[in-house]
Scaffold this motif. Structure first.
Motif, PDB file in Angstrom:
ATOM      1  N   HIS A   1      40.810  32.480  29.880  1.00 30.63           N
ATOM      2  CA  HIS A   1      41.954  31.976  30.541  1.00 30.63           C
ATOM      3  C   HIS A   1      43.219  31.598  29.772  1.00 30.63           C
ATOM      4  O   HIS A   1      43.352  31.236  28.786  1.00 30.63           O
ATOM      5  N   PRO A   2      44.404  31.732  30.430  1.00 30.48           N
ATOM      6  CA  PRO A   2      45.737  31.369  29.764  1.00 30.48           C
ATOM      7  C   PRO A   2      45.583  30.152  29.177  1.00 30.48           C
ATOM      8  O   PRO A   2      46.393  29.845  28.073  1.00 30.48           O
ATOM      9  N   ARG A   3      45.105  29.161  29.487  1.00 28.28           N
ATOM     10  CA  ARG A   3      45.124  27.709  29.158  1.00 28.28           C
ATOM     11  C   ARG A   3      43.970  27.503  28.162  1.00 28.28           C
ATOM     12  O   ARG A   3      44.103  26.586  27.432  1.00 28.28           O
ATOM     13  N   ASN A   4      43.143  28.335  27.709  1.00 27.47           N
ATOM     14  CA  ASN A   4      42.139  28.016  27.097  1.00 27.47           C
ATOM     15  C   ASN A   4      42.660  28.672  25.410  1.00 27.47           C
ATOM     16  O   ASN A   4      42.426  29.790  25.255  1.00 27.47           O
ATOM     17  N   ILE A   5      43.101  27.656  25.023  1.00 31.06           N
ATOM     18  CA  ILE A   5      43.947  28.112  23.398  1.00 31.06           C
ATOM     19  C   ILE A   5      42.577  27.873  22.415  1.00 31.06           C
ATOM     20  O   ILE A   5      42.893  28.162  21.442  1.00 31.06           O
ATOM     21  N   TYR A   6      41.438  27.011  22.652  1.00 31.48           N
ATOM     22  CA  TYR A   6      40.588  26.848  21.691  1.00 31.48           C
ATOM     23  C   TYR A   6      39.352  27.909  21.818  1.00 31.48           C
ATOM     24  O   TYR A   6      38.608  27.820  22.312  1.00 31.48           O
ATOM     25  N   TRP A   7      39.504  29.056  21.099  1.00 32.50           N
ATOM     26  CA  TRP A   7      38.561  30.005  21.027  1.00 32.50           C
ATOM     27  C   TRP A   7      37.719  29.729  19.945  1.00 32.50           C
ATOM     28  O   TRP A   7      38.019  28.780  19.071  1.00 32.50           O
ATOM     29  N   GLU A   8      36.547  30.493  19.846  1.00 32.62           N
ATOM     30  CA  GLU A   8      35.553  30.331  18.572  1.00 32.62           C
ATOM     31  C   GLU A   8      36.050  31.003  17.523  1.00 32.62           C
ATOM     32  O   GLU A   8      36.542  32.139  17.568  1.00 32.62           O
TER      33      GLU A   8
ATOM     34  N   GLY B   1      39.771  40.664  35.430  1.00 35.84           N
ATOM     35  CA  GLY B   1      41.218  39.886  36.140  1.00 35.84           C
ATOM     36  C   GLY B   1      40.989  38.402  36.398  1.00 35.84           C
ATOM     37  O   GLY B   1      40.074  37.858  36.032  1.00 35.84           O
ATOM     38  N   PHE B   2      42.228  38.123  37.316  1.00 40.60           N
ATOM     39  CA  PHE B   2      42.311  36.581  37.455  1.00 40.60           C
ATOM     40  C   PHE B   2      42.425  36.702  38.926  1.00 40.60           C
ATOM     41  O   PHE B   2      43.115  37.519  39.667  1.00 40.60           O
ATOM     42  N   ALA B   3      42.371  35.604  39.606  1.00 45.85           N
ATOM     43  CA  ALA B   3      42.389  35.131  40.966  1.00 45.85           C
ATOM     44  C   ALA B   3      43.575  34.154  41.068  1.00 45.85           C
ATOM     45  O   ALA B   3      43.459  32.978  40.254  1.00 45.85           O
ATOM     46  N   LEU B   4      44.498  34.079  41.897  1.00 44.41           N
ATOM     47  CA  LEU B   4      45.405  33.201  42.096  1.00 44.41           C
ATOM     48  C   LEU B   4      44.937  32.172  43.315  1.00 44.41           C
ATOM     49  O   LEU B   4      44.867  32.871  44.417  1.00 44.41           O
ATOM     50  N   THR B   5      44.828  31.049  43.335  1.00 43.62           N
ATOM     51  CA  THR B   5      44.316  30.168  44.188  1.00 43.62           C
ATOM     52  C   THR B   5      45.415  29.065  44.513  1.00 43.62           C
ATOM     53  O   THR B   5      46.216  28.562  43.701  1.00 43.62           O
ATOM     54  N   ARG B   6      45.556  29.025  46.224  1.00 43.53           N
ATOM     55  CA  ARG B   6      46.488  28.218  46.353  1.00 43.53           C
ATOM     56  C   ARG B   6      45.925  26.898  47.192  1.00 43.53           C
ATOM     57  O   ARG B   6      44.907  26.948  47.993  1.00 43.53           O
TER      58      ARG B   6
ATOM     59  N   GLY C   1      48.532  20.152  49.492  1.00 37.19           N
ATOM     60  CA  GLY C   1      48.352  18.943  49.496  1.00 37.19           C
ATOM     61  C   GLY C   1      49.320  18.018  50.676  1.00 37.19           C
ATOM     62  O   GLY C   1      49.784  18.898  51.573  1.00 37.19           O
ATOM     63  N   SER C   2      49.484  16.948  50.388  1.00 34.09           N
ATOM     64  CA  SER C   2      50.276  16.216  51.382  1.00 34.09           C
ATOM     65  C   SER C   2      51.527  16.573  51.295  1.00 34.09           C
ATOM     66  O   SER C   2      52.004  17.184  50.322  1.00 34.09           O
ATOM     67  N   ASP C   3      52.274  16.428  52.498  1.00 34.09           N
ATOM     68  CA  ASP C   3      53.736  16.862  52.462  1.00 34.09           C
ATOM     69  C   ASP C   3      53.855  18.478  52.386  1.00 34.09           C
ATOM     70  O   ASP C   3      54.965  18.696  51.993  1.00 34.09           O
ATOM     71  N   ARG C   4      52.804  19.127  52.681  1.00 34.86           N
ATOM     72  CA  ARG C   4      52.947  20.506  52.595  1.00 34.86           C
ATOM     73  C   ARG C   4      52.986  21.106  51.063  1.00 34.86           C
ATOM     74  O   ARG C   4      53.785  22.125  51.001  1.00 34.86           O
ATOM     75  N   ARG C   5      52.810  20.286  50.221  1.00 35.13           N
ATOM     76  CA  ARG C   5      53.086  20.637  48.888  1.00 35.13           C
ATOM     77  C   ARG C   5      51.980  21.867  48.603  1.00 35.13           C
ATOM     78  O   ARG C   5      50.689  21.662  49.024  1.00 35.13           O
ATOM     79  N   GLN C   6      52.452  22.596  47.656  1.00 39.70           N
ATOM     80  CA  GLN C   6      51.316  23.829  47.330  1.00 39.70           C
ATOM     81  C   GLN C   6      51.209  23.853  45.833  1.00 39.70           C
ATOM     82  O   GLN C   6      52.376  23.531  45.142  1.00 39.70           O
ATOM     83  N   ALA C   7      49.926  23.716  45.480  1.00 35.69           N
ATOM     84  CA  ALA C   7      49.457  23.744  44.053  1.00 35.69           C
ATOM     85  C   ALA C   7      48.914  25.274  43.796  1.00 35.69           C
ATOM     86  O   ALA C   7      48.147  25.795  44.560  1.00 35.69           O
ATOM     87  N   TYR C   8      49.306  25.837  42.529  1.00 36.41           N
ATOM     88  CA  TYR C   8      48.563  27.141  42.464  1.00 36.41           C
ATOM     89  C   TYR C   8      47.526  26.872  41.188  1.00 36.41           C
ATOM     90  O   TYR C   8      48.051  26.185  40.256  1.00 36.41           O
ATOM     91  N   GLY C   9      46.446  27.899  40.978  1.00 34.54           N
ATOM     92  CA  GLY C   9      45.834  27.931  39.834  1.00 34.54           C
ATOM     93  C   GLY C   9      45.322  29.378  39.676  1.00 34.54           C
ATOM     94  O   GLY C   9      45.310  30.109  40.406  1.00 34.54           O
ATOM     95  N   VAL C  10      45.011  29.483  38.339  1.00 31.23           N
ATOM     96  CA  VAL C  10      44.617  30.932  37.981  1.00 31.23           C
ATOM     97  C   VAL C  10      42.910  30.662  37.714  1.00 31.23           C
ATOM     98  O   VAL C  10      42.415  29.678  36.868  1.00 31.23           O
ATOM     99  N   HIS C  11      42.106  31.395  38.181  1.00 32.97           N
ATOM    100  CA  HIS C  11      40.665  31.500  38.068  1.00 32.97           C
ATOM    101  C   HIS C  11      40.228  32.961  37.309  1.00 32.97           C
ATOM    102  O   HIS C  11      40.729  34.121  38.200  1.00 32.97           O
TER     103      HIS C  11
END
Length: 141
Positions: free
Chosen positions: A42-49, A108-113, A116-126
């Motif tokens: 995962h792109p935010r997983n900076i701590y590898w073994e 590969g990766f999936a983009l999840t959307r 939230g409230s006020d039609r805000r959209q948050a995206y994540g990578v899985h």
């Protein structure tokens, strides 16, 4: 699809001679080398073994290449990267890092959307690979 991670991620995979040249460059700059591996890229997983301890006071890349090959043979279906660390006072940061091995199959990766409230959209990578337990993430089905 290839994971884009590190200094040379948009180039074709480096050969052992090209890896040796980059390691030699790092050693000439006085940067210690370490080797890390993971099956969760995962792109935010900076701590590898970490594979072994960081390698200080080397003059030639042969010792580093031997450790890279040992890590590759132990973890043939993991990502393996080389890190050069600039430890000078005032810097103390990663000077260079690059992949030296990828799994034979990268799902590969999936983009999840989520909305939230006020039609805000948050995206994540899985990562699709994390749907399987560690150690089984890159086995072909």
């Amino acid at each position: 699809m290839h994971l884009r991670h590190g200094s040379f991620s948009y180039l074709p995979d480096l050969t052992d001679d090209e890896i040796a040249a980059q390691v030699r460059y790092a050693l000439l700059n006085g940067w210690p080398i370490s080797i890390e591996y993971t099956d969760d890229p995962h792109p935010r997983n900076i701590y590898w073994e970490m594979w072994g301890l960081p390698m200080f006071d080397l003059d030639e890349p042969d010792g580093v290449l031997a450790e890279i090959n040992a890590c590759r043979s132990t973890f043939p279906e993991h990502y393996v990267k080389v890190i050069a660390y600039d430890a000078r006072l005032g810097r103390q940061t990663t000077a260079m890092h690059f992949l030296v091995q990828r799994p034979s199959h990268e799902p590969g990766f999936a983009l999840t959307r989520t909305e939230g409230s006020d039609r805000r959209q948050a995206y994540g990578v899985h990562a699709y690979a994390t749907a399987h337990p560690a150690g089984e993430r890159y086995a072909r089905s």
